[in-house]
Each structure stands twice: as structure tokens, then as C-alpha cells.
Design a protein around this motif. Structure first.
Motif, PDB file in Angstrom:
ATOM      1  N   ILE A   1     162.093  79.247  35.934  1.00 31.65           N
ATOM      2  CA  ILE A   1     162.950  80.374  36.315  1.00 31.65           C
ATOM      3  C   ILE A   1     162.998  80.499  37.837  1.00 31.65           C
ATOM      4  O   ILE A   1     164.069  80.703  38.421  1.00 31.65           O
ATOM      5  CB  ILE A   1     162.472  81.685  35.654  1.00 31.65           C
ATOM      6  N   VAL A   2     161.851  80.353  38.492  1.00 35.59           N
ATOM      7  CA  VAL A   2     161.817  80.402  39.957  1.00 35.59           C
ATOM      8  C   VAL A   2     162.699  79.294  40.527  1.00 35.59           C
ATOM      9  O   VAL A   2     163.472  79.519  41.464  1.00 35.59           O
ATOM     10  CB  VAL A   2     160.365  80.303  40.487  1.00 35.59           C
ATOM     11  N   GLU A   3     162.625  78.100  39.956  1.00 32.79           N
ATOM     12  CA  GLU A   3     163.492  77.002  40.400  1.00 32.79           C
ATOM     13  C   GLU A   3     164.958  77.373  40.193  1.00 32.79           C
ATOM     14  O   GLU A   3     165.792  77.184  41.082  1.00 32.79           O
ATOM     15  CB  GLU A   3     163.161  75.726  39.626  1.00 32.79           C
TER      16      GLU A   3
ATOM     17  N   ASP B   1     162.359  92.874  37.302  1.00 33.33           N
ATOM     18  CA  ASP B   1     163.192  93.813  38.045  1.00 33.33           C
ATOM     19  C   ASP B   1     162.460  94.412  39.239  1.00 33.33           C
ATOM     20  O   ASP B   1     163.066  94.687  40.268  1.00 33.33           O
ATOM     21  CB  ASP B   1     163.680  94.945  37.132  1.00 33.33           C
ATOM     22  N   ASP B   2     161.165  94.639  39.100  1.00 31.08           N
ATOM     23  CA  ASP B   2     160.410  95.329  40.145  1.00 31.08           C
ATOM     24  C   ASP B   2     159.690  94.398  41.105  1.00 31.08           C
ATOM     25  O   ASP B   2     159.390  94.776  42.227  1.00 31.08           O
ATOM     26  CB  ASP B   2     159.384  96.281  39.503  1.00 31.08           C
ATOM     27  N   LYS B   3     159.381  93.196  40.665  1.00 29.78           N
ATOM     28  CA  LYS B   3     158.612  92.262  41.488  1.00 29.78           C
ATOM     29  C   LYS B   3     159.096  90.846  41.185  1.00 29.78           C
ATOM     30  O   LYS B   3     159.213  90.458  40.030  1.00 29.78           O
ATOM     31  CB  LYS B   3     157.123  92.400  41.154  1.00 29.78           C
ATOM     32  N   ARG B   4     159.368  90.085  42.223  1.00 27.02           N
ATOM     33  CA  ARG B   4     159.854  88.715  42.050  1.00 27.02           C
ATOM     34  C   ARG B   4     158.822  87.853  41.344  1.00 27.02           C
ATOM     35  O   ARG B   4     157.623  87.977  41.600  1.00 27.02           O
ATOM     36  CB  ARG B   4     160.177  88.081  43.406  1.00 27.02           C
ATOM     37  N   LEU B   5     159.304  86.989  40.460  1.00 27.41           N
ATOM     38  CA  LEU B   5     158.410  86.035  39.802  1.00 27.41           C
ATOM     39  C   LEU B   5     157.847  85.074  40.837  1.00 27.41           C
ATOM     40  O   LEU B   5     158.501  84.751  41.831  1.00 27.41           O
ATOM     41  CB  LEU B   5     159.167  85.243  38.733  1.00 27.41           C
TER      42      LEU B   5
ATOM     43  N   ASN C   1     153.156  77.108  42.213  1.00 26.94           N
ATOM     44  CA  ASN C   1     153.004  76.521  43.545  1.00 26.94           C
ATOM     45  C   ASN C   1     153.056  77.582  44.652  1.00 26.94           C
ATOM     46  O   ASN C   1     153.041  77.251  45.833  1.00 26.94           O
ATOM     47  CB  ASN C   1     154.045  75.432  43.789  1.00 26.94           C
ATOM     48  N   GLY C   2     153.158  78.863  44.266  1.00 33.44           N
ATOM     49  CA  GLY C   2     153.178  79.955  45.235  1.00 33.44           C
ATOM     50  C   GLY C   2     154.558  80.388  45.677  1.00 33.44           C
ATOM     51  O   GLY C   2     154.715  81.411  46.336  1.00 33.44           O
ATOM     52  N   ARG C   3     155.578  79.647  45.304  1.00 32.19           N
ATOM     53  CA  ARG C   3     156.957  79.980  45.692  1.00 32.19           C
ATOM     54  C   ARG C   3     157.443  81.185  44.896  1.00 32.19           C
ATOM     55  O   ARG C   3     157.281  81.255  43.678  1.00 32.19           O
ATOM     56  CB  ARG C   3     157.855  78.776  45.426  1.00 32.19           C
ATOM     57  N   SER C   4     158.066  82.137  45.568  1.00 27.89           N
ATOM     58  CA  SER C   4     158.642  83.305  44.903  1.00 27.89           C
ATOM     59  C   SER C   4     160.093  83.031  44.531  1.00 27.89           C
ATOM     60  O   SER C   4     160.780  82.245  45.207  1.00 27.89           O
ATOM     61  CB  SER C   4     158.597  84.529  45.823  1.00 27.89           C
TER      62      SER C   4
END
Length: 150
Positions: A45-47, A74-78, A82-85
Motif C-alpha cells: 500500500i505504501v508503494e 485516515d489519522d496517521k500515514r502507513l 523499510n521505514g518509508r511512509s
């Protein structure tokens, strides 16, 4: 969900995306709530959050849907392993049982975030809406009869 999202991410990646070559994909997933690969799914999903993609998940049945709520960030980004948001929120989760007797509410909740997700993606890429296309000529000819002749 990770194998499905791998395939979707590959199919929506479009390096040629531009003002005049616009596309956007909406993936609809119907699920019973069971998710066995949570972190790989979050990674995918982040990708996908940097692609022209939105994911709508509709939970059906009475299973525990807490994992689906976690994907709808909705409240906090996944955050990927690897640490990428996530670049943006691309997931909307709706529990079918909460609006199963109200089709209008189901449609409203299911599509609630989609316009903002699309606008956010295109604005981030400097792409504005194209002008409306002219309507295709209609083969249907409507004849009007004055009410006085009826």
C-alpha cells in the motif's frame, strides 16, 4: 492481499503519466476481514501511494475487521517495513454491515475519500483536469409534441 497489490502496483505504474495522458485506478476489494500478511500488505500500500491508485475495501460478514481499519490510515500515514511512509492515504474501508440496508449510505461511505485522493495525486504531479470532451453525437432523435395537440 500482498500478492494482489503487487500485481496492481505493477499495472498502475505509469512513467508516461502527464497532463495529456491521465489515468487513475480504483481497486475494490471485498473481504471477510481475514488478512494473513499484514506487514507485506502495508508495504505494498505504501508503494502504491505514489501511484495513480485508490483502494476501497468493503468488509463483509461478521469477522473481526480491526486489521482493515488499520489499513485505512485516515489519522496517521502507513509506514512500510523499510521505514518509508505512505505518500498519501489511498485506502477507504467500509464495513458492509453498518449500511447494508441503505444503498445510498453504502455508496456515499464507499466513495467518500475518492475525489480527494484523486485530486491530491494529480496536484502532487502538477496535472490539472483536462477540458471536458465534447459530447458524442447521439443517434437518438427526440421529437416533441406540443401539449395542445394531445
Amino acid at each position: 492481499f500482498a500478492p494482489l497489490l503487487d500485481q496492481v502496483n505493477r499495472s498502475v505504474f505509469n512513467p508516461e503519466l502527464s497532463q495529456w495522458a491521465q489515468s487513475y485506478t480504483v481497486l475494490l476489494i471485498l473481504t471477510d476481514g481475514a488478512i494473513l500478511d499484514m506487514q507485506p500488505t502495508i508495504d505494498r500500500i505504501v508503494e502504491g501511494s505514489s501511484h495513480s491508485l485508490s483502494i476501497i475495501i468493503v468488509g463483509v460478514g461478521s469477522a473481526d475487521m480491526s486489521a482493515m481499519h488499520a489499513l485505512d490510515a485516515d489519522d496517521k500515514r502507513l509506514k512500510a517495513s523499510n521505514g518509508r511512509s505512505a505518500a498519501r492515504d489511498i485506502v477507504q474501508f467500509v464495513q458492509f454491515s453498518e449500511c447494508k440496508n441503505d444503498g445510498e449510505a453504502l455508496a456515499r461511505r464507499t466513495l467518500a475519500e475518492l475525489p480527494a485522493q484523486m485530486v491530491e495525486f494529480f496536484e502532487a504531479h502538477g496535472i490539472n483536469p483536462n477540458p471536458p470532451r465534447p459530447a458524442a453525437p447521439s443517434a437518438v432523435v427526440l421529437e416533441s409534441t406540443p401539449l395542445s395537440s394531445m
